[in-house]
Enzyme design. Structure first.
Site, PDB file in Angstrom:
ATOM      1  N   ASN A 113       0.827  -1.208   0.000  1.00 50.21           N
ATOM      2  CA  ASN A 113       0.000   0.000   0.000  1.00 50.21           C
ATOM      3  C   ASN A 113       0.865   1.263   0.000  1.00 50.21           C
ATOM      4  O   ASN A 113       0.548   2.233   0.657  1.00 50.21           O
ATOM      5  CB  ASN A 113      -0.905  -0.038   1.250  1.00 50.21           C
ATOM      6  N   GLY A 122       1.844   3.010  -2.822  1.00 51.22           N
ATOM      7  CA  GLY A 122       1.738   3.830  -4.034  1.00 51.22           C
ATOM      8  C   GLY A 122       0.942   5.108  -3.835  1.00 51.22           C
ATOM      9  O   GLY A 122      -0.024   5.142  -3.085  1.00 51.22           O
ATOM     10  N   LYS A 157      -2.926   5.940  -3.068  1.00 51.25           N
ATOM     11  CA  LYS A 157      -3.745   5.510  -4.211  1.00 51.25           C
ATOM     12  C   LYS A 157      -4.925   4.651  -3.755  1.00 51.25           C
ATOM     13  O   LYS A 157      -5.999   4.670  -4.359  1.00 51.25           O
ATOM     14  CB  LYS A 157      -2.866   4.731  -5.188  1.00 51.25           C
ATOM     15  N   GLN A 185       7.401   0.405   5.096  1.00 51.31           N
ATOM     16  CA  GLN A 185       8.550  -0.181   4.424  1.00 51.31           C
ATOM     17  C   GLN A 185       9.736   0.776   4.519  1.00 51.31           C
ATOM     18  O   GLN A 185       9.605   1.906   4.997  1.00 51.31           O
ATOM     19  CB  GLN A 185       8.225  -0.541   2.975  1.00 51.31           C
ATOM     20  N   ASN A 236      -0.730  -6.405  -4.611  1.00 50.09           N
ATOM     21  CA  ASN A 236      -0.760  -4.939  -4.690  1.00 50.09           C
ATOM     22  C   ASN A 236      -2.169  -4.446  -4.365  1.00 50.09           C
ATOM     23  O   ASN A 236      -3.157  -5.052  -4.795  1.00 50.09           O
ATOM     24  CB  ASN A 236      -0.383  -4.473  -6.102  1.00 50.09           C
ATOM     25  N   ASP A 253      -3.800  -2.118  -5.582  1.00 50.97           N
ATOM     26  CA  ASP A 253      -4.594  -1.676  -6.734  1.00 50.97           C
ATOM     27  C   ASP A 253      -4.997  -2.820  -7.662  1.00 50.97           C
ATOM     28  O   ASP A 253      -5.583  -2.591  -8.715  1.00 50.97           O
ATOM     29  CB  ASP A 253      -3.861  -0.575  -7.519  1.00 50.97           C
ATOM     30  N   LYS A 309      -4.153   0.935 -13.150  1.00 49.77           N
ATOM     31  CA  LYS A 309      -2.928   1.725 -13.299  1.00 49.77           C
ATOM     32  C   LYS A 309      -3.186   3.046 -14.026  1.00 49.77           C
ATOM     33  O   LYS A 309      -2.334   3.915 -14.050  1.00 49.77           O
ATOM     34  CB  LYS A 309      -1.868   0.939 -14.093  1.00 49.77           C
TER      35      LYS A 309
END
Length: 505
Positions: A118, A120, A131, A194, A252, A254, A393
């Site tokens: 998570n 992005g 996002k 991260q 991911n 998304d 995307k």
């Protein structure tokens, strides 16, 4: 008697000396760059005053330094894959989804945790925040859908599958704020951050930031391959093991097709597979995606960044590499702990060159989570149906998800039964639709596309309410022209050009 070397021998000797001198120069340069980087990182660590923060930051910089020294060593040795040794995966390295068990033991779900990457920002779509906070279907965000899916899983089967979110320094605060609204839901949410690595100046090979608190633009999250390091250092890996969790499903945030699949989980248990990568058949839209290969008898991930330029077209072709990595991964947590503690997780380095806003050339050293496959026993790919890979995307992807092609069931996307074909339409929206704000402004309402095969839109185009698109529709507004598609309009096999003439296709 003096032996005189031939010209051929002289040239061999000269080549050898030149090679050694070049190698020596590279080693010396590598040594200097390593020492300089070490000094700069020490300076960054010493810029932190709080002891606990300093300790965590030091651990992070040590991980970065290890990655950096590996990068220099590989660069000096010109280490790369031998293309001739690369083969398509063997039959036993890729399992067809249809071969998986149809019955599953519900108890395996109690040993499962779900992790969403998570980190992005969705900058390519013009977003500034996380996002995963984007509304994608029926006023629900990526995160809303994930929460609803897992909550349904927990209540239906009376299990406790926790949701873990790996954020980046770009999305961490945003995510903490968003998840407060799930406080009363039937699931536990854990977040961890991260790593944050310094961007490297391409010329000097020194870190861009001058202190630990320097501007965000001078740092970067080092790709989803950092997942394993961050899980370990955050304490989340040990926490999961202490709770009796044995399996982790990673995807991911998304990818709206990445839902828990009990058949894959059951196969993992039955086959004692320590690592599973979901792959799916490659199409022309997926030519740049990483693929699984057989390299000297071992299954491993090959990313386009690792491919020598003369073989790029071969990598993109569907003949040799028929599948690609969806980045839906299943990991055995006990095995992960063993690998991290005993063998170490050396993942192939992806060098990502960037240019900063002020024009500086920098390098980001990244890794891919799927590359971990070669570190695990009984690792394999599972060739899954395409509906498990539905990433958003771009705004073209978003239009498809928001449309009547899909409906929602317990947070999961389900294809409309009235759709005559198993495939989804191809949608290509031009630059005017690239940013989310423009996309929202140009569609008063999402058109009905249940019978659409292909849509291309370029230029200054606006769609009214209750528009229906069927077959192949191409709308082209030339420069300086604007096209408004009126409310209730039906376009079937039409080319609509800048002078508003309609041509049947």
């Amino acid at each position: 008697m003096v032996a005189i070397a031939s010209m051929g021998q002289f040239s061999d000797i000269f080549r050898s000396l030149r090679s050694k001198r070049k190698q020596h120069f590279k080693s010396a340069t590598t040594g200097v760059a390593t020492k300089n980087m070490r000094n700069e990182l020490n300076r960054l660590v010493n810029s932190v005053s709080d002891p606990e923060t300093k300790k965590a930051f030091d651990t992070e910089m040590q991980s970065f330094f290890y990655l950096f020294t590996r990068y220099l060593a590989e660069k000096a040795q010109s280490k790369e894959l031998d293309w001739d040794r690369i083969k398509s995966p063997a039959a036993d390295q890729i399992v067809p989804y249809d071969d998986l068990p149809t019955k599953s033991d519900v108890h395996a779900l109690n040993k499962l945790a779900v992790l969403k990457v998570n980190g992005g920002l969705g900058t390519s779509m013009g977003m500034t925040g996380a996002k995963s906070a984007l509304e994608v279907k029926d006023d629900m965000t990526f995160l809303d859908l994930t929460v609803r899916q897992i909550e349904h899983l927990n209540t239906t089967h009376r299990v406790d599958v926790p949701l873990i979110l790996m954020t980046s320094f770009n999305t961490h605060e945003d995510t903490l704020r968003i998840i407060k609204k799930y406080a009363n839901q039937q699931l536990r949410i854990t977040t961890f951050n991260q790593s944050r690595y310094p961007r490297i100046d391409k010329e000097t090979l020194l870190p861009l930031p001058g202190s630990a608190t320097d501007n965000k633009s001078k740092w970067y999250p080092p790709g989803h391959g950092d997942l394993y390091n961050a899980l370990m250092h955050s304490g989340v890996l040990d926490q999961l093991l202490a709770e009796g969790k044995e399996y982790l499903f990673v995807s991911n945030s998304d990818n709206l097709g990445a839902v828990v699949d009990q058949r894959i989980l059951q196969h993992m248990v039955d086959a004692n597979a320590e690592f599973i990568m979901e792959v799916t058949d490659k199409t022309k839209a997926d030519v740049k995606g990483g693929t699984l290969i057989d390299y000297e008898g071992n299954v491993q991930l090959l990313e386009i960044a690792q491919v020598p330029s003369e073989h790029t077209e071969e990598f993109k072709s569907v003949r040799k590499f028929k599948i690609f990595n969806t980045n839906n991964l299943w990991v055995n947590l006990k095995a992960l702990k063993r690998v991290m503690e005993n063998e170490g997780m050396e993942l192939e380095i992806i060098v990502n060159p960037k240019v900063t806003e002020d024009g500086a050339s920098v390098v980001q050293l990244e890794t891919a989570a799927g590359a971990a496959i070669r570190h695990f026993k009984n690792a394999r790919g599972i060739n899954v149906p395409r509906n498990r890979f539905l990433p958003v995307k771009s705004c073209s992807d978003l239009l498809l998800i928001k449309s009547d092609i899909y409906s929602l069931e317990h947070g999961q996307l389900v294809i409309n039964p009235n759709r005559m074909f198993g495939t989804t339409p191809v949608i290509k929206l031009g630059d005017h639709f690239k940013k989310i704000a423009q996309f929202q402004k140009r569609f008063k309402k999402i058109p009905k596309i249940i019978e659409l095969d292909h849509l291309t839109v370029t230029g200054d185009v606006y769609f009214g309410r209750n528009v229906t698109l069927r077959g192949t529709v191409i709308v082209v507004a030339n420069e300086g022209q604007r096209i408004d598609i009126p409310d209730g309009c039906v376009l079937e096999n039409r080319l609509l050009s800048g002078n508003l003439t309609m041509t049947e296709l």
